[in-house]
Write an enzyme that holds these catalytic residues in place. Sequence first.
Site, PDB file in Angstrom:
ATOM      1  N   ASP A   1       0.860  -1.180   0.000  1.00  0.00           N
ATOM      2  CA  ASP A   1       0.000   0.000   0.000  1.00  0.00           C
ATOM      3  C   ASP A   1       0.896   1.230   0.000  1.00  0.00           C
ATOM      4  OD1 ASP A   1      -2.209   1.587   0.022  1.00  0.00           O
ATOM      5  OD2 ASP A   1      -2.773   1.178   2.095  1.00  0.00           O
TER       6      ASP A   1
ATOM      7  N   CYS B   1      -9.628 -26.139  14.282  1.00  0.00           N
ATOM      8  CA  CYS B   1      -8.295 -25.815  13.770  1.00  0.00           C
ATOM      9  C   CYS B   1      -7.242 -26.349  14.741  1.00  0.00           C
ATOM     10  CB  CYS B   1      -8.154 -24.303  13.573  1.00  0.00           C
ATOM     11  SG  CYS B   1      -7.899 -23.363  15.107  1.00  0.00           S
TER      12      CYS B   1
END
Length: 490
Positions: free
Chosen positions: A90, A278
């Site tokens: 960015d 997970c």
Amino acid sequence: MSAIFEILDKDAGGRIGKLRTPHGIVETPTVMPVINPNIQLISPKEMKSFGAEILITNSYIIYRKEELRTVALEKGLHGLLGFDGPIMTDSGSFQLSVYGSVEVTNEEILGFQQKIGSDIIVPLDIPTPPDVHFRRAEEELAVTAERLEAARKFIQGEQLLAGPVQGSTYPELREKAASRLRDLNFEVYPLGAVVPLMEAYRYAELVDVIAASKKGLSPTSPVHLFGAGHPMMFALAVSLGCDLFDSAAYALYAKDGRYITANGTYHLEKLNYLPCSCPVCSKYTADELRKAKNKEELLGKHNLYATFAEIRLIKQSIKDGKLLELVEQRCRAHPKLLDGLKRLYTHSAWLEQFDPATKGTYFYCGPESSFRPEVLRFEKRLDRFSLEGSAIIRTAPVKGEKDYDRVLTFKAPFGSFPAEMEEVYPFNAEVPKFPDYETLSTALSNTLKLMELNPGAEFTFICEKEFEHPLIEEIGKKAKLVYRAAWKKE
């Protein structure tokens, strides 16, 4: 760089694609974890183990800090972060939106990104926030356009150049900006200044912003939804044609003790159980996770696992032709997301051109399902059915139907179609026996239209007693209306 994006599979506006960059191919849709060069909760080299193929970092932060800038110029961006895959940078536009100014010019930050070897370079655009006066949005868009034109001339070669689409909350400005950028042939098109909409749960307006921007771009261009990092809205955004997301949420939420799921966010302090399988949640109980010395790191890892699990589910849904079913499920996680779903289907006429003509079985998920592109496509093609003589319309086979010239099946939300097409997509749809009011409205309206298109046919309409709807009376004016229970058995 030409032919950098290849579309492999499609469903609604969503697609699975391959984005070619100087440091490798990225399969989309995907998420780019945001890496803060100063603070790394999880190291860049670990990111691939979660499913990350591409990262994003802020070149302005690197540029402003001498130590980081020196290393980046000497070893390159990939050497600085210790990551050998693609990295997007960015430009400082986020800082511009927060602080109102940055200490760098567009040309300086473009040159810096080029020198350090960024794979996807972002110009210094003006992130016009939502709800500003139209004149301000227009003026800032003009400045952004000038900077992007300069960037396109400045950046040539293998590195990809992003062309951010701005325009605040004005769809006409978004579409105009996108059309202008389309002609400049950027490689990636980020949709900027949408974070305030997401933070305020203004998903209906977000849908309009995305749709307007997409309408101005080439359908083959990769689109990045800047600042979108929560998995609960990924499916909605993908269905509109967004390919890339970036997430700092995994780390920011972990710092605040928040636990991300595809259906929303929990506070770890209030969790009795971990609703996830997970590696983190399989190893720890909720209480153990709260007491762990590295709680923030573990929570950040869970957040990443949950984020990429949703991306994989979205991809499989596209493969199976079930993306809109997933969107409808996810959008029931929050009333504001449901607003986004309803707004999505106001764009069904536009989505229909991208939606495959054949795919997996249509599954009804709620009243909104009757506004899907495939239902609209059926309505548009009603004039293809040419009927003459006697025609019977029924919800299921009845005795004596063979005495009629044509036999049609009535199934909401589509309406009436030849019975021999019952096992053909989309008429092999899985729907409730007794449809809701909105779905029945669509089906009855389409049936009336079919009757009007075939004035030479003599219709008999057999339906369930439970089909209480004002349009039933209208059907009775154009056909012999009989309830199934009263149908004379022969």
